[in-house]
Design a protein around this motif. Structure first.
Motif, mmCIF file in Angstrom:
data_model
loop_
_atom_site.group_PDB
_atom_site.id
_atom_site.type_symbol
_atom_site.label_atom_id
_atom_site.label_comp_id
_atom_site.label_asym_id
_atom_site.label_seq_id
_atom_site.Cartn_x
_atom_site.Cartn_y
_atom_site.Cartn_z
ATOM 1 N N GLU A 124 102.489 49.239 -61.771
ATOM 2 C CA GLU A 124 102.137 48.800 -60.481
ATOM 3 C C GLU A 124 102.091 49.669 -59.409
ATOM 4 O OE1 GLU A 124 103.835 45.264 -58.859
ATOM 5 O OE2 GLU A 124 104.257 44.397 -60.859
ATOM 6 N N GLY A 179 100.008 46.356 -56.177
ATOM 7 C CA GLY A 179 99.150 45.438 -57.090
ATOM 8 C C GLY A 179 99.318 45.876 -58.547
ATOM 9 N N LYS A 180 98.834 45.001 -59.623
ATOM 10 C CA LYS A 180 99.227 45.216 -60.889
ATOM 11 C C LYS A 180 97.929 46.219 -61.347
ATOM 12 C CE LYS A 180 102.094 41.940 -63.046
ATOM 13 N NZ LYS A 180 102.373 40.817 -61.792
ATOM 14 N N SER A 237 97.725 42.640 -54.508
ATOM 15 C CA SER A 237 98.372 41.526 -54.207
ATOM 16 C C SER A 237 98.039 40.701 -52.958
ATOM 17 C CB SER A 237 99.892 41.905 -54.452
ATOM 18 O OG SER A 237 100.349 43.031 -55.241
ATOM 19 N N ARG A 238 97.737 41.590 -52.029
ATOM 20 C CA ARG A 238 97.184 41.101 -50.818
ATOM 21 C C ARG A 238 95.812 41.578 -50.651
ATOM 22 N NH1 ARG A 238 99.822 44.002 -47.537
ATOM 23 N NH2 ARG A 238 101.508 44.848 -49.023
#
Ligand code: 2AM
Length: 222
Positions: free
Chosen positions: A186, A193-194, A208-209
């Protein structure tokens, strides 16, 4: 009737507003720095043509960065590219010219050739997206419209900008075939994010955002 024809640009597209452009360049650096520091990345350098992990500096690897960050909607080559007049003649193109749009970045990706931001176009933005944009570069495959939408953040020496969209479609093709990529860590902060790895040096971080950037739809004549 006038004999003069409208001038066609090198390309039409969404041009990032200065502030958001500066901040996306920083985000791109952050992405490359964090990606390059991942253990999993250092173990998989072959695709990037480096034997020694101490030699690879991703910021240097992507030696070329575009002068103006943008998402190309239609490459016209001043009218030489197929379909450029038809594109420019559309009412929606004329009406949208010089209007503001918010672009949504959902992922960042790097390949041995290019680094870019994946965009998710809105319904309104898709009206400005050519019907054959994906087929143009990958005629044998079928993609949802707008799959190729991206901002080129950098390219390796000798690589043309147009490669970024082709590389992005390569990821999407693998995902369509049911491949999710290997989950290999991550990233944090502005690029949280991944991280997924798809072989052959194809890395993607699903943010993630989502990152939103302001842009103006226009033509580049330079
Ligand atoms: P890009 O959209 O991936 O950044 C000027 O060269 C701009 O037009 C660049 O932004 C470039 O790639 C894009 N471009 C160049 N050749 C192209 C082509 N054949 N098809 C689509 N876009 C192209």
């Amino acid at each position: 009737p006038s004999l003069e024809k409208d001038l066609l640009p090198l390309y039409f597209g969404w041009f990032l507003a200065k502030r958001d452009e500066d901040s996306l360049r920083k985000t791109s650096h952050e992405f490359l720095e964090q990606l390059g520091n991942l253990k999993a990345f250092k173990k998989r350098l072959q695709a990037y043509g480096y034997e020694d992990k101490h030699k690879l500096d991703l910021l240097k690897h992507f030696a070329k960065t575009p002068n103006i960050l943008h998402c190309t909607s239609k490459f016209c080559d001043y009218g030489k590219a197929a379909g450029s007049e038809e594109y420019a003649r559309q009412e929606v193109v004329k009406k949208s010219y010089s209007k503001g749009y918010t672009l949504h970045i959902t992922a960042l990706f790097a390949t041995p050739r290019t680094v870019g931001a994946r965009l998710e176009l809105t319904e309104e933005q898709l009206l400005l997206w050519p019907l054959d944009a994906e087929r143009e570069v990958m005629p044998k495959d079928t993609f949802p419209r707008g799959s190729r939408a991206h901002v080129t953040l950098g390219t390796a020496a000798e690589v043309q900008d147009v490669q970024t969209g082709i590389d992005l479609l390569e990821f999407i093709k693998l995902q369509q075939a049911g491949r999710e990529g290997e989950s290999l860590g991550e990233l944090t902060g502005s690029v949280a994010g991944k991280v997924s790895y798809f072989d052959n040096g194809l890395w993607m971080v699903n943010l993630s955002r989502k990152i939103e950037v302001k842009s103006i739809f226009s033509g580049y004549y330079g």
